[in-house]
Design a protein around this motif. Structure first.
Motif, short mmCIF file in Angstrom:
data_model
loop_
_atom_site.label_atom_id
_atom_site.label_comp_id
_atom_site.label_asym_id
_atom_site.label_seq_id
_atom_site.Cartn_x
_atom_site.Cartn_y
_atom_site.Cartn_z
N PRO A 221 3.75 15.15 7.13
CA PRO A 221 4.18 14.10 8.11
C PRO A 221 4.89 13.00 7.38
N VAL A 222 5.71 12.44 8.24
CA VAL A 222 6.35 11.14 7.68
C VAL A 222 6.23 10.06 8.73
N VAL A 223 6.49 8.78 8.23
CA VAL A 223 6.55 7.62 9.10
C VAL A 223 7.80 6.81 9.17
N VAL A 224 8.23 6.72 10.57
CA VAL A 224 9.35 5.85 10.40
C VAL A 224 9.28 4.41 10.68
N LYS A 225 9.34 3.73 9.58
CA LYS A 225 9.03 2.18 9.49
C LYS A 225 10.07 1.21 9.39
N SER A 226 10.09 0.12 9.87
CA SER A 226 10.94 -0.99 9.73
C SER A 226 10.99 -1.50 8.40
N ARG A 227 12.07 -1.95 7.70
CA ARG A 227 12.09 -2.42 6.44
C ARG A 227 11.57 -3.78 6.28
N SER A 228 11.16 -4.48 7.60
CA SER A 228 10.64 -5.80 7.61
C SER A 228 9.80 -6.02 8.98
N LYS A 229 8.82 -6.54 9.09
CA LYS A 229 7.94 -6.77 10.07
C LYS A 229 8.92 -7.40 11.08
N GLN B 114 9.34 7.41 5.32
CA GLN B 114 8.11 7.24 4.15
C GLN B 114 7.28 8.34 4.47
N ALA B 115 6.83 9.09 3.33
CA ALA B 115 5.84 9.94 3.45
C ALA B 115 4.46 9.42 3.98
N TYR B 116 3.78 10.19 4.92
CA TYR B 116 2.37 9.43 5.25
C TYR B 116 1.41 9.96 3.88
N VAL B 117 0.90 8.90 3.92
CA VAL B 117 -0.56 9.11 2.95
C VAL B 117 -1.80 8.77 3.68
N PRO B 118 -2.66 9.99 3.73
CA PRO B 118 -4.23 10.01 4.28
C PRO B 118 -4.80 8.95 3.36
N GLY B 119 -5.82 8.48 4.29
CA GLY B 119 -6.99 7.80 3.66
C GLY B 119 -7.22 6.33 4.15
N GLU B 120 -7.87 5.40 3.42
CA GLU B 120 -8.29 4.16 4.13
C GLU B 120 -7.52 3.19 3.45
N THR B 121 -7.16 2.20 4.08
CA THR B 121 -6.41 0.97 3.79
C THR B 121 -7.21 -0.08 3.03
N THR B 122 -6.46 -0.36 1.84
CA THR B 122 -7.47 -1.60 1.05
C THR B 122 -6.15 -2.54 0.61
#
Length: 306
Positions: free
Chosen positions: A159-167, A215-223
């Motif tokens: 999977p991928v995520v579509v994300k804005s280049r800035s908040k 961007q490629a989706y990266v599984p895991g926990e956010t740190t």
């Protein structure tokens, strides 16, 4: 040697109704620095704190950025402030873009100039820089238009995520628009990617000039590694692990715990050095099940859990 006199460092703290803004007000006030708590609201958290001398109100930096800057100019002209400190994304972006104007008041502006700040605010630029570092990063593409996305759709791994280049992204009138990653930002295949990307553009005309990333989706926990830097050197730092976010798929933290990992700190230091960063910074990673840290984003401002 002249003794340090905190009363000569009167400071205007913006975003005083946020938790992070309140922390800045308290930190300065505890050290005897006179603080004015500024916010869009007349009874902000910071203005009600015993560590602020008074509170002031300003127009919305997102809806009326020009009026917001004029109000700041008036405040800085009226009083002999040593510094002005923006805390959140929106005020930091507007103040950075108008830094030269505000600096004419001979006040220290607590954010860098826009050419420097946009290295962190524009994720496309951030990941271009990170690509040359010994820091793991997800596969990231910056399409220029929907035709680019159609080409990418058959090439990327899902999977991928579509994300804005800035908040926050500004439109032609200068207004800022908030963009967050939500559950509807993910795609599991080419058709879904095209539908998701088109939907984002259809709902946000201003993004045509600032197309989102894929961007490629990266599984895991956010740190995260957060801290204060000067000329690319991380001087003080703390690390967090997010236990809960909203939305659950990834977003703002609602429950965190402290942690310590020197590999993540080393990765963060590489990023801070490459950006030649001065000021507060949050370097966010995804810790994968195989214990690797992937850079997810960089925020050049005070973080929510400060």
């Amino acid at each position: 040697m002249t003794a340090f006199d905190p009363t000569t460092y009167q400071t205007l703290v913006l975003d005083a109704d946020s938790q992070a803004g309140l922390c800045v007000v308290r930190s300065l006030g505890k050290r005897g620095v006179p603080v004015t708590a500024a916010s869009e609201r007349s009874h902000s958290l910071g203005s009600l704190s015993k560590y602020s001398e008074d509170g002031v109100v300003y127009p919305s930096p997102t809806d009326t950025p020009a009026a917001f800057v004029r109000r700041l100019q008036d405040l800085l002209d009226e009083r002999d402030y040593f510094a002005i400190i923006p805390v959140n994304d929106d005020t930091s972006k507007v103040v950075s873009r108008r830094r030269a104007t505000l600096a004419e008041t001979e006040t220290t502006v607590g954010v860098g100039d826009w050419e420097q700040e946009r290295l962190a605010y524009d994720k496309a630029r951030t990941f271009d820089i990170a690509a040359s570092l010994p820091v793991p990063t997800p596969e990231t593409h910056a399409p220029t238009d929907i035709a680019d996305v159609e080409r990418l759709a058959g090439e990327v791994s899902y999977p991928v995520v579509v994300k804005s280049r800035s908040k926050y992204v500004h439109d032609s009138a200068g207004r800022l628009h908030l963009h967050r990653v939500g559950d509807d930002s993910y795609a599991d295949g080419p058709a879904e990617l095209l539908d998701t990307y088109r939907d984002v553009l259809d709902r946000n005309d201003h993004l045509e000039a600032f197309p989102p990333l894929v961007q490629a989706y990266v599984p895991g926990e956010t740190t995260t590694t957060v801290g204060l830097a000067k000329a690319g050197e991380l001087l003080a730092w703390f690390q967090e692990r997010r236990l809960r976010t909203t939305p659950h798929s990834g977003g703002n933290s609602t429950v965190i715990t402290g942690m310590r990992d020197h590999r993540m700190r080393a990765h963060a230091a590489e990023v801070v050095d490459a950006l030649d960063w001065t000021g507060p910074i949050q370097v966010e990673f995804m810790r994968t099940p195989d214990d690797e840290y992937y850079l997810i984003e960089v925020n050049g401002r005070y973080w929510g859990a400060v």
